[in-house]
Scaffold this motif. Structure first.
Motif: not given
Length: 520
Positions: A77, A88, A112, A114-116
């Protein structure tokens, strides 16, 4: 600033490290003789230097490697500029694909996420084939330090210019070089020697030193001096910089090519052609304009080249499309020749007209044909460095993965069939990460590095087959290997790097002999 407040814990307590070091020294002494017996059989060393890819971005899914599947969730993250976790990822500012590339993946199409990490070529995602160019990213000295964030690696989005793009990666399994890595040794803890970009890391490859601009504050380059935080570790943030990475790239008071004390850390042009700074009218056309702010004065430090020469070891730097660049000049179309990828061209020892330049700086040919001819004829010197031309070096923005991968695989195929192959050792690695994220913390070293983890393949009849090597290395490990094989005295930069690694209680960097098969 939040990036300064978080510090990675040492992986080993001091007492444990001392015990580990003592045991390592004993083991090293026992293993030295077998390794040196193997080394004595290596007559030809080839270093192939590609461009701008982190380990996770290309080899993060390689079987047996410390890749994405082994990354702790906490390392996946990214944090915002205030230190908070991003809800995000921001969009990829300007879109994912490079200019003139079809299909186009626009900025809005990347919103948008995901934080990944995300896979660029996933069919269920953006489905961008590896044959297409993706956008370039910041890969600069101070930004890289800020992105690494003391080893947390959680600032790549906050302190980059491309939004989510640093978190992009590719499947990798379809690459030809993956197949080659499966047959030989892949090093999965190999780090770029210096923070930042290609310019500094190319010079680090041959010198293990940061180039100097004398009296920079009173020079034509005075406006290129960066404004940093008081501790000198980061760029000073501008008052109008967006507070959050979700709002746009950061703005700095003044990002520059030079440190306040006069070291050149971001791209400067060589004092000799080929260079983006031509000679002014009436001056020798072989020289760059010394009054241009981005022309670096000739450097005087000792490089690995002089050491090899003094030891009687033959060597050459092969530059793809070198002669083409000298004849045509630097054009924006392929082969996209990059003068700052030619490190010996910054040193006075290899100035135009010198015997050393004629002997050691060679044209690799368009598409590497001259280098390939020397491979096939068995006339490589004892040490060869090869730099592919721009459109074959895998640099994001102006090159793609597929073309460079095919070129690297062709080189290996020819090397394996060379008359010199039975006594050859080949290192294929990258100059730096190109701004792309990696989850493994680099070793704590000195002011200059090591930086982000990059791929490195060791290819030879003498290396372990189908092996992943976990020993920590950086770009200076290539010099360590040459030093050990040819009994050279380490350059000052290697001594300083080793001392800094030890002072931080880190495991010593290897010299690549760890990848060799046991001696018979």
């Amino acid at each position: 600033m939040a990036w300064k407040t978080r510090r990675m814990r040492r992986s080993l307590p001091a007492l444990s490290f001392l015990l580990f070091a003592a045991l390592s020294d004993t083991a090293s002494a026992a293993q030295a003789a077998p390794a040196d017996r193997r080394l004595s059989q290596i007559d030809t060393v080839v270093v192939i230097y590609a461009e701008n890819r982190s380990f996770d971005s290309l080899y993060g899914r390689f079987p047996g490697a410390d890749g994405l599947d082994h990354a702790p969730a906490s390392t996946l993250r990214q944090r915002d500029r205030d230190g908070s976790l991003l809800p995000e990822l921001p969009p990829i500012w300007g879109g994912l694909t490079g200019r003139g590339v079809t299909p186009v993946v626009t900025q809005d199409m990347t919103a948008h996420l995901p934080n990944a990490p995300f896979q660029v070529d996933a069919a269920e995602g953006f489905n961008v084939p590896d044959s297409l160019r993706t956008r370039d990213l910041w890969h600069r000295f101070y930004q890289n330090r800020m992105q690494i964030d003391g080893g947390n690696n959680d600032g790549f989005v906050a302190w980059g210019n491309a939004g989510a793009m640093p978190m992009g990666n590719w499947a990798g399994a379809g690459m030809k070089m993956w197949s080659i890595a499966r047959r030989y040794t892949l090093a999965d803890h190999f780090f770029m020697g210096a923070f930042g970009g290609s310019f500094l890391n190319h010079l680090w490859l041959i010198c293990a030193c940061a180039p100097v601009y004398p009296d920079a504050a009173n020079s034509p380059a005075k406006d290129l001096i960066a404004r940093t935080t008081p501790d000198g570790k980061a760029l000073a943030l501008a008052a109008n910089s967006p507070r959050s990475a979700l709002e746009g790239p950061p703005k700095f008071v003044h990002d520059g090519n030079l440190t306040p004390d006069g070291y050149a850390v971001n791209t400067m042009q060589p004092p000799y052609r080929p260079s983006w700074n031509p000679a002014p009218e009436g001056m020798d056309a072989a020289f760059s304009d010394p009054s241009a702010p981005t022309t670096l004065p000739p450097q005087k430090d000792t490089t690995i080249g002089e050491q090899l020469t003094q030891a009687g070891i033959s060597w050459a730097w092969y530059a793809g499309a070198w002669n083409d660049a000298l004849k045509r000049g630097l054009k924006p179309s392929p082969p996209e020749f990059q003068p700052h990828h030619q490190p010996f061209n910054y040193y006075a020892a290899y100035a135009p007209g010198t015997a050393a330049r004629s002997a050691h700086l060679r044209d690799g040919g368009m598409d590497g044909v001259t280098f390939l001819a020397d491979i096939d004829a068995g006339r490589l010197p004892q040490v060869s460095f090869y730099k592919p031309q721009g459109n074959l070096d895998q640099h994001p923005g102006y090159a793609n993965i597929t073309s460079g991968d095919a070129h690297l695989a062709t080189l290996i195929e020819h090397l394996e069939h060379s008359p010199q192959w039975p006594h050859m050792f080949v290192i294929v690695t990258y100059d730096e990460n190109g701004g792309l994220w990696d989850h493994v913390a680099p070793p704590k070293g000195d002011r200059w590095g090591p930086g982000t983890r990059i791929p490195a393949l060791l290819i030879s009849p003498f290396v372990k087959k189908g092996h992943v090597e976990h020993t920590p290395y950086d770009t200076t490990s290539i010099q360590r290997f040459l030093n050990r094989r040819f009994s050279l005295t380490p350059l000052r930069g290697l001594v300083d790097r080793d001392a800094a690694i030890a002072a931080h209680g880190q495991r010593p960097l290897g010299d690549l002999t760890e990848t060799l098969l046991p001696a018979p």
